[in-house]
Design an enzyme around this catalytic site. Structure first.
Site, PDB file in Angstrom:
ATOM      1  N   TYR A 194      -1.730  -0.475  10.463  1.00 28.24           N
ATOM      2  CA  TYR A 194      -1.938  -1.045   9.134  1.00 28.24           C
ATOM      3  C   TYR A 194      -0.791  -0.631   8.211  1.00 28.24           C
ATOM      4  CZ  TYR A 194      -4.030  -1.597   4.467  1.00 28.24           C
ATOM      5  OH  TYR A 194      -4.272  -1.923   3.159  1.00 28.24           O
ATOM      6  N   SER A 213       0.841  -1.195   0.000  1.00 28.59           N
ATOM      7  CA  SER A 213       0.000   0.000   0.000  1.00 28.59           C
ATOM      8  C   SER A 213       0.875   1.242   0.000  1.00 28.59           C
ATOM      9  CB  SER A 213      -0.905   0.009   1.239  1.00 28.59           C
ATOM     10  OG  SER A 213      -1.591   1.239   1.372  1.00 28.59           O
TER      11      SER A 213
END
Length: 257
Positions: free
Chosen positions: A162, A149
């Protein structure tokens, strides 16, 4: 979409691809693109209904698709995914690790042990375990792609842990590339913000969405097709001299020099 990849429909012909967490969102977009380029695609997720619907959708496009229920944190289900793929197709040429979880938006100093454990188990540990399960069946010249990501480069408020887990995948990509070379190439894709169910709490808020779009040079959010195209390139022979790298597909959001 189909017209756009028609000229490259044979690029992955004869290849067998597994994509985890692939019945919706980015995972499904990746599976669809690999299938449209000629690969036989094995999709998976935790619910049989979702698997069946994804397989039916892919088959309606003329894609050779097969589905297996798999929770990536369950050892028996990981093994079952690999075994059923090998039983049907004989080998694994492409593995895309897409499964992820974000159970908390708490800060690092407030996040619970339970949320920490889940983030580690699904986003990092299970990624290694999926590859361990697939490794004995990977063909010569095979390819693995880990879905990281943009948050792995730029941790943000509400996505701190995360983000750290996704940062770990950047290192994991390089470590696996060293271990599995020259038989298997290992690369990563770091998506920017894509309006999927997983990211809906960000992309469906107009103020947040506008803020994200303003950070991109292209002034738009990404699409699942953008991510599928990047993965298809990395697993194709066009990327045969690329391994250990992560491609950022985020519309120009700053990631690194």
């Amino acid at each position: 979409m189909a017209d756009r990849v028609a000229v490259e429909a044979s690029r992955l012909r004869g290849k067998v691809a597994i994509v985890t967490a692939s019945t919706q969102g980015i995972g499904f977009g990746i599976a669809r693109r690999l299938g449209l380029e000629g690969a036989s695609v094995v999709v998976s997720s935790r619910k049989q209904k979702n698997v069946d619907e994804a397989v039916a959708s892919l088959k309606s496009l003329g894609i050779d698709a097969f589905g297996v229920v798999c929770h990536v944190s369950d050892a028996s289900q990981r093994q079952n995914l690999m075994q059923k793929t090998v039983d049907k197709y004989g080998r694994i040429d492409i593995l895309v690790s897409n499964a992820a979880s974000n159970p908390s938006v708490d800060t690092l100093v407030e996040i619970s042990d339970k949320a920490l454990d889940k983030l580690w188990e699904v986003n990092v540990k299970a990624t290694v375990q999926v590859i361990q399960a697939a490794a004995p069946h990977l063909s010569e010249g095979s390819s693995i792609v880990l879905i990281s990501s943009i948050a792995g480069y730029n941790p943000s408020a509400g996505l701190a842990m995360y983000s750290v887990a996704k940062t770990a995948l950047l290192g994991l990509t390089k470590a696996l590339a060293m271990e599995l070379a020259p038989k298997t190439r290992v690369n990563g894709v770091a998506p920017g913000f894509v309006p999927t169910h997983f990211a809906s709490y960000l992309t469906e808020n107009e103020a947040i969405r506008s803020g994200i779009e303003s950070q991109t040079l292209l002034k738009r959010l990404g699409t699942v097709d953008d991510m599928g195209a990047a993965v298809a390139f990395l697993v194709s022979s066009d990327a045969s001299y690329i391994t250990g790298e992560t491609i950022v597909v985020a519309g120009g959001i700053q990631s690194r020099l």
